[in-house]
Design an enzyme around this catalytic site. Structure first.
Site, PDB file in Angstrom:
ATOM      1  N   CYS A   1       0.866  -1.183   0.000  1.00 49.32           N
ATOM      2  CA  CYS A   1       0.000   0.000   0.000  1.00 49.32           C
ATOM      3  C   CYS A   1       0.903   1.234   0.000  1.00 49.32           C
ATOM      4  O   CYS A   1       2.104   1.144   0.136  1.00 49.32           O
ATOM      5  CB  CYS A   1      -0.850   0.019   1.265  1.00 49.32           C
ATOM      6  SG  CYS A   1      -1.781  -1.474   1.534  1.00 49.32           S
TER       7      CYS A   1
ATOM      8  N   ARG B   1       1.489   1.726  -5.966  1.00 47.48           N
ATOM      9  CA  ARG B   1       1.684   0.733  -4.892  1.00 47.48           C
ATOM     10  C   ARG B   1       0.371   0.082  -4.488  1.00 47.48           C
ATOM     11  O   ARG B   1       0.362  -0.920  -3.766  1.00 47.48           O
ATOM     12  CB  ARG B   1       2.312   1.393  -3.656  1.00 47.48           C
ATOM     13  CG  ARG B   1       3.668   2.041  -3.862  1.00 47.48           C
ATOM     14  CD  ARG B   1       4.161   2.684  -2.589  1.00 47.48           C
ATOM     15  NE  ARG B   1       4.260   1.693  -1.531  1.00 47.48           N
ATOM     16  CZ  ARG B   1       5.304   0.877  -1.372  1.00 47.48           C
ATOM     17  NH1 ARG B   1       6.309   0.936  -2.229  1.00 47.48           N
ATOM     18  NH2 ARG B   1       5.342  -0.006  -0.401  1.00 47.48           N
TER      19      ARG B   1
ATOM     20  N   TRP C   1      -3.777  -1.606  -1.099  1.00 43.60           N
ATOM     21  CA  TRP C   1      -3.770  -2.815  -1.916  1.00 43.60           C
ATOM     22  C   TRP C   1      -4.162  -3.914  -0.949  1.00 43.60           C
ATOM     23  O   TRP C   1      -3.346  -4.371  -0.157  1.00 43.60           O
ATOM     24  CB  TRP C   1      -2.394  -3.071  -2.512  1.00 43.60           C
ATOM     25  CG  TRP C   1      -2.386  -4.256  -3.420  1.00 43.60           C
ATOM     26  CD1 TRP C   1      -2.017  -5.552  -3.096  1.00 43.60           C
ATOM     27  CD2 TRP C   1      -2.779  -4.303  -4.787  1.00 43.60           C
ATOM     28  NE1 TRP C   1      -2.148  -6.366  -4.173  1.00 43.60           N
ATOM     29  CE2 TRP C   1      -2.623  -5.637  -5.238  1.00 43.60           C
ATOM     30  CE3 TRP C   1      -3.241  -3.359  -5.693  1.00 43.60           C
ATOM     31  CZ2 TRP C   1      -2.920  -6.042  -6.530  1.00 43.60           C
ATOM     32  CZ3 TRP C   1      -3.525  -3.770  -6.986  1.00 43.60           C
ATOM     33  CH2 TRP C   1      -3.379  -5.075  -7.398  1.00 43.60           C
TER      34      TRP C   1
ATOM     35  N   ASN D   1       0.959  -0.145   6.076  1.00 44.37           N
ATOM     36  CA  ASN D   1       1.281  -0.953   4.896  1.00 44.37           C
ATOM     37  C   ASN D   1       1.966  -2.206   5.426  1.00 44.37           C
ATOM     38  O   ASN D   1       3.000  -2.133   6.069  1.00 44.37           O
ATOM     39  CB  ASN D   1       2.237  -0.194   3.962  1.00 44.37           C
ATOM     40  CG  ASN D   1       2.760  -1.093   2.851  1.00 44.37           C
ATOM     41  OD1 ASN D   1       2.078  -2.055   2.481  1.00 44.37           O
ATOM     42  ND2 ASN D   1       3.957  -0.833   2.348  1.00 44.37           N
ATOM     43  N   GLY D   2       1.355  -3.383   5.187  1.00 43.15           N
ATOM     44  CA  GLY D   2       1.980  -4.630   5.646  1.00 43.15           C
ATOM     45  C   GLY D   2       0.931  -5.630   6.068  1.00 43.15           C
ATOM     46  O   GLY D   2      -0.249  -5.499   5.743  1.00 43.15           O
TER      47      GLY D   2
ATOM     48  N   GLU E   1       7.002 -20.960 -19.856  1.00 40.67           N
ATOM     49  CA  GLU E   1       6.918 -19.595 -19.297  1.00 40.67           C
ATOM     50  C   GLU E   1       8.084 -18.735 -19.800  1.00 40.67           C
ATOM     51  O   GLU E   1       7.903 -17.570 -20.171  1.00 40.67           O
ATOM     52  CB  GLU E   1       6.879 -19.667 -17.773  1.00 40.67           C
ATOM     53  CG  GLU E   1       6.964 -18.335 -17.051  1.00 40.67           C
ATOM     54  CD  GLU E   1       5.852 -17.346 -17.407  1.00 40.67           C
ATOM     55  OE1 GLU E   1       4.859 -17.749 -18.054  1.00 40.67           O
ATOM     56  OE2 GLU E   1       5.986 -16.170 -17.073  1.00 40.67           O
TER      57      GLU E   1
ATOM     58  N   LYS F   1       7.739 -15.235 -21.958  1.00 40.69           N
ATOM     59  CA  LYS F   1       8.381 -13.964 -21.551  1.00 40.69           C
ATOM     60  C   LYS F   1       9.142 -13.373 -22.734  1.00 40.69           C
ATOM     61  O   LYS F   1       9.029 -12.193 -23.048  1.00 40.69           O
ATOM     62  CB  LYS F   1       9.332 -14.214 -20.371  1.00 40.69           C
ATOM     63  CG  LYS F   1       8.640 -14.476 -19.067  1.00 40.69           C
ATOM     64  CD  LYS F   1       8.090 -13.224 -18.448  1.00 40.69           C
ATOM     65  CE  LYS F   1       6.639 -13.027 -18.316  1.00 40.69           C
ATOM     66  NZ  LYS F   1       5.632 -13.990 -18.364  1.00 40.69           N
TER      67      LYS F   1
ATOM     68  N   GLU G   1       6.731 -12.141 -25.577  1.00 39.99           N
ATOM     69  CA  GLU G   1       5.808 -11.012 -25.338  1.00 39.99           C
ATOM     70  C   GLU G   1       6.514  -9.684 -25.129  1.00 39.99           C
ATOM     71  O   GLU G   1       5.901  -8.640 -25.303  1.00 39.99           O
ATOM     72  CB  GLU G   1       4.853 -11.311 -24.193  1.00 39.99           C
ATOM     73  CG  GLU G   1       5.471 -11.441 -22.824  1.00 39.99           C
ATOM     74  CD  GLU G   1       4.383 -11.632 -21.759  1.00 39.99           C
ATOM     75  OE1 GLU G   1       3.298 -11.055 -21.877  1.00 39.99           O
ATOM     76  OE2 GLU G   1       4.659 -12.343 -20.786  1.00 39.99           O
TER      77      GLU G   1
ATOM     78  N   HIS H   1      11.198 -35.511 -31.422  1.00 39.10           N
ATOM     79  CA  HIS H   1       9.983 -35.802 -32.203  1.00 39.10           C
ATOM     80  C   HIS H   1       9.652 -34.664 -33.151  1.00 39.10           C
ATOM     81  O   HIS H   1       8.494 -34.464 -33.518  1.00 39.10           O
ATOM     82  CB  HIS H   1       8.808 -36.071 -31.256  1.00 39.10           C
ATOM     83  CG  HIS H   1       9.047 -37.241 -30.355  1.00 39.10           C
ATOM     84  ND1 HIS H   1       8.925 -38.539 -30.771  1.00 39.10           N
ATOM     85  CD2 HIS H   1       9.493 -37.296 -29.078  1.00 39.10           C
ATOM     86  CE1 HIS H   1       9.237 -39.360 -29.777  1.00 39.10           C
ATOM     87  NE2 HIS H   1       9.585 -38.628 -28.727  1.00 39.10           N
TER      88      HIS H   1
ATOM     89  N   LYS I   1      -2.503  -5.514 -19.710  1.00 37.14           N
ATOM     90  CA  LYS I   1      -2.156  -6.171 -18.445  1.00 37.14           C
ATOM     91  C   LYS I   1      -3.256  -7.137 -18.022  1.00 37.14           C
ATOM     92  O   LYS I   1      -2.989  -8.182 -17.479  1.00 37.14           O
ATOM     93  CB  LYS I   1      -1.933  -5.121 -17.345  1.00 37.14           C
ATOM     94  CG  LYS I   1      -1.511  -5.730 -16.000  1.00 37.14           C
ATOM     95  CD  LYS I   1      -0.234  -6.525 -16.115  1.00 37.14           C
ATOM     96  CE  LYS I   1       0.067  -7.352 -14.879  1.00 37.14           C
ATOM     97  NZ  LYS I   1       1.138  -8.348 -15.098  1.00 37.14           N
TER      98      LYS I   1
END
Ligand code: AGP
Length: 615
Positions: A2, A27, A75, A101-102, A488, A492, A495, A511, A610
């Site tokens: 946050c 944040r 957040w 924040n936490g 993955e 990356k 993209e 193969h 996003k």
């Protein structure tokens, strides 16, 4: 993660705090609030939504006069985003007000004790517990606010960056930090408090960054006193003159959000298992699982639905769940699942994985599964998101906002949550010995440190990126748990650098894909010691004999692969089931540096969003 902002000085606090909150919205931005001491009392306004929503409602509700105030942009980690759960929070008396924040891990036990002492609570947050604990200490010990905060924090387990003030003593703000950042801006007869310097950089470049387990009483007349929370020892303030500009600070000094988020992974993984994993007690505790344990233990099958990187996390989960908990798993692209009229049995459990919690295909897959009577469990990074609200239960990743379009810390925190679930179920089903179980817990707790070590290959990876940045194609190979990581890694690279890349099971190369290999083809091979190491080494030999250029991800100290591959990148040794948390790190950095060297828009790659809220 946050954003917190505070001000005490000779200017009106409100405009400074409001603008500061806007600067900190990167944040967290699901709710916001502000409290101003207007010379007589505390005026507080808070709302679900962004800071601009707060701005609209504040103008009606509170006088904005006052030279002392605190503000917060949230957040959510505990309690959905709504007006009541947003910060600041009052103590019961209304004298004290806090922003935080936490995550306070032991807030439930503290809350139970405070309720016994007659405290009442209006929100679901851990923060409201903390401010009433501080009030309880202040009243019972008859001490000043600073001392009360110190005594209270010595009873707290978790992470915090807090700012608190008392309307009966409005010439000071008390701040403290453990695990979450807190900066104090030092102006001329004024002080600023913030999660980072962006809210006060235009007013002053002189700042003190509190260290972990430090607190400070910031007094207008007497200045700043910093103490160690544990032993009350005084700390000499180190005032630094900031050289960064606003944009650099928002990105934590990194060039892009993506790199910042790659480097946030140790903390993000730690925050994700914080309060859920205890090695000492050898327990994993996740409400969403405990409350539905019977259903999970009776499940005939787990169907995982997701998209993109989250789908890759689901593939890793397939290996973990089947290997450890012996529960059959099927992993489905949500976009396919939703249209193919799948067979879903009443004992099936569907797990939906999504960073944003807004992916249309995944949401549609959830609705389809529920319409067929399935129980749906969500793994999301955004509290109160559509997917979080559409599922029957869930467990949040605590990665904090992921701004870069390319998902990085979401992937590793999703695997962390899924590993916790698989381990908890394997323990409940007795499919893992207590020794193995404990070994996994110990190793999982060490992962943040090992990710930090994996990040130290940064320079080596940058040098490799410079060699292969002009490649037109790239192959990524992995076996077992690291096959999804190969997929993955390829995603990356695709993209953000727009280089064509494919991930394959290493054994599958013969193969077909082996026909692609020549001296122009870089092949990234995940060849860590655990798993089918010898088989992967022979795959590397096959590539070598066809002149492919080999970039191998190896367990640190592996001289065998080093003698064959063109380049090696080391990661610390870990359990096979946890190796994706480490092997993905160099692949993230490799794609990042190649994209930067190609001059691509790393944080907002072309054609991508996003959150894919369209079908
Ligand atoms: C991954 O880097 C991409 N940004 C994309 O594949 C993403 O993982 C996918 O769109 C799913 O998003 P979600 O996790 O928010 O549902």
């Amino acid at each position: 993660m946050c954003g917190i902002v505070g001000y005490i000085g000779h200017r009106e606090a409100y405009p400074i705090i409001l603008k500061g909150l806007k600067r900190l919205e990167y944040r967290g931005y699901d709710s916001a609030g502000i409290a101003i001491y207007d010379g007589n009392t505390i005026k507080l306004s808070k709302t679900k939504g962004k800071v601009e929503d707060l701005e609209k409602c504040v103008l009606d509700e509170i006088s904005t006069n006052g030279k002392l105030g605190i503000g917060h942009t949230r957040w959510a980690t505990h309690g959905v985003p709504n007006n009541v759960n947003s910060h600041p929070h009052y103590s019961n008396s209304g004298d004290l007000v806090i922003i935080h924040n936490g995550i306070i891990e032991n807030y439930e036990s503290l809350k139970k004790e405070l309720v016994k002492r007659g405290y009442s609570f209006h929100s679901e947050t851990d923060t409201e517990v903390l401010i009433n604990l501080i009030e309880d200490v202040r009243n019972n010990e008859n001490v000043k606010l600073g001392k009360a905060v110190q005594i209270a924090l010595n009873q707290v387990v978790g992470a915090y960056a807090i700012a608190v003030f008392d309307k009966t003593k409005p010439d000071e703000i008390v701040v403290a930090r453990l695990g979450s950042p807190l900066a104090i801006g030092i102006g001329d007869k004024e002080f600023f408090i913030a999660s980072d310097a962006t809210p006060f950089l235009e007013y002053t470049k002189n700042a003190i960054y509190l260290e972990d387990e430090e607190m400070a009483v910031v007094r207008l007349e007497k200045g700043i006193k910093i103490r160690k929370i544990k032993d009350d020892s005084l700390v000499d303030p180190y005032i630094q003159e900031l050289q960064l500009n606003l944009e650099q600070i928002e990105k934590g000094g990194y060039e892009h959000f993506m790199l910042k988020e790659i480097y946030e992974q140790p903390n993000a993984i730690l925050d994700t298992f914080r309060g859920r994993l205890s090695v000492e007690q050898a327990i994993i505790k996740m409400a969403g699982i405990e409350d539905n344990m019977k259903r999970f233990l009776n499940a005939d099958r787990i169907i995982i639905v997701a998209c993109g990187t989250s789908w890759h996390a689901g593939l890793v989960a397939e290996y973990i769940f089947e290997d450890l908990a012996r529960i059959p798993v099927e992993v489905e692209y949500a976009s396919e699942f939703r249209y193919r009229n799948p067979v879903i049995k009443e004992n099936d459990i569907v797990i939906a994985i999504s960073q944003s919690g807004e992916t249309a295909d995944t949401l549609a897959a959830i609705k389809l599964a529920k319409s067929k009577g399935a129980f749906v469990f969500g793994v999301c990074n955004v509290v109160g998101s559509s997917i979080a609200r559409a599922t029957n239960a869930g467990a949040y990743t605590h990665a904090g906002p992921e701004i870069g379009v390319a998902s990085t810390k979401a992937f590793t925190t999703q695997i962390t949550v899924l590993s916790l679930i698989a381990l908890r179920l394997s323990r409940a089903k007795g499919t893992i010995s207590s020794t193995d179980y404990r070994m996994h817990l110990i190793e999982l707790e060490m992962i943040p440190k090992k990710v930090e070590n994996a990040l130290k290959s940064d320079e080596n990876i940058k040098a490799i990126a410079a060699i292969y940045k002009e490649a037109s194609n790239c192959l990524y190979l992995g076996r077992g748990y690291n096959f999804p990581v190969a997929l993955e890694g390829a995603l990356k690279l695709k993209e953000i650098s727009y280089i064509h890349a494919e991930g394959y099971p290493a054994a599958e190369m013969k193969h077909g894909p082996i026909a692609l290999i020549d001296e122009n083809m870089p092949i990234v091979v995940i060849a860590t010691k655990k798993g089918h190491y010898e088989k992967v080494v022979s795959n590397i030999q096959e590539i070598k004999s066809r002149k492919g250029k080999i970039i191998a991800i190896v367990t640190e100290g592996d001289e065998t692969v080093k003698s064959i591959a063109d380049h090696t990148i080391e990661v610390p040794e870990t359990l096979e089931s946890l190796s994706p948390l480490l092997t993905t790190i160099p692949l993230q950095l490799l794609s990042y540096y190649i994209a930067v060297m190609l001059g691509k828009n790393v944080d907002q790659p072309r054609n991508l969003a996003k959150s894919v809220t369209v079908e």
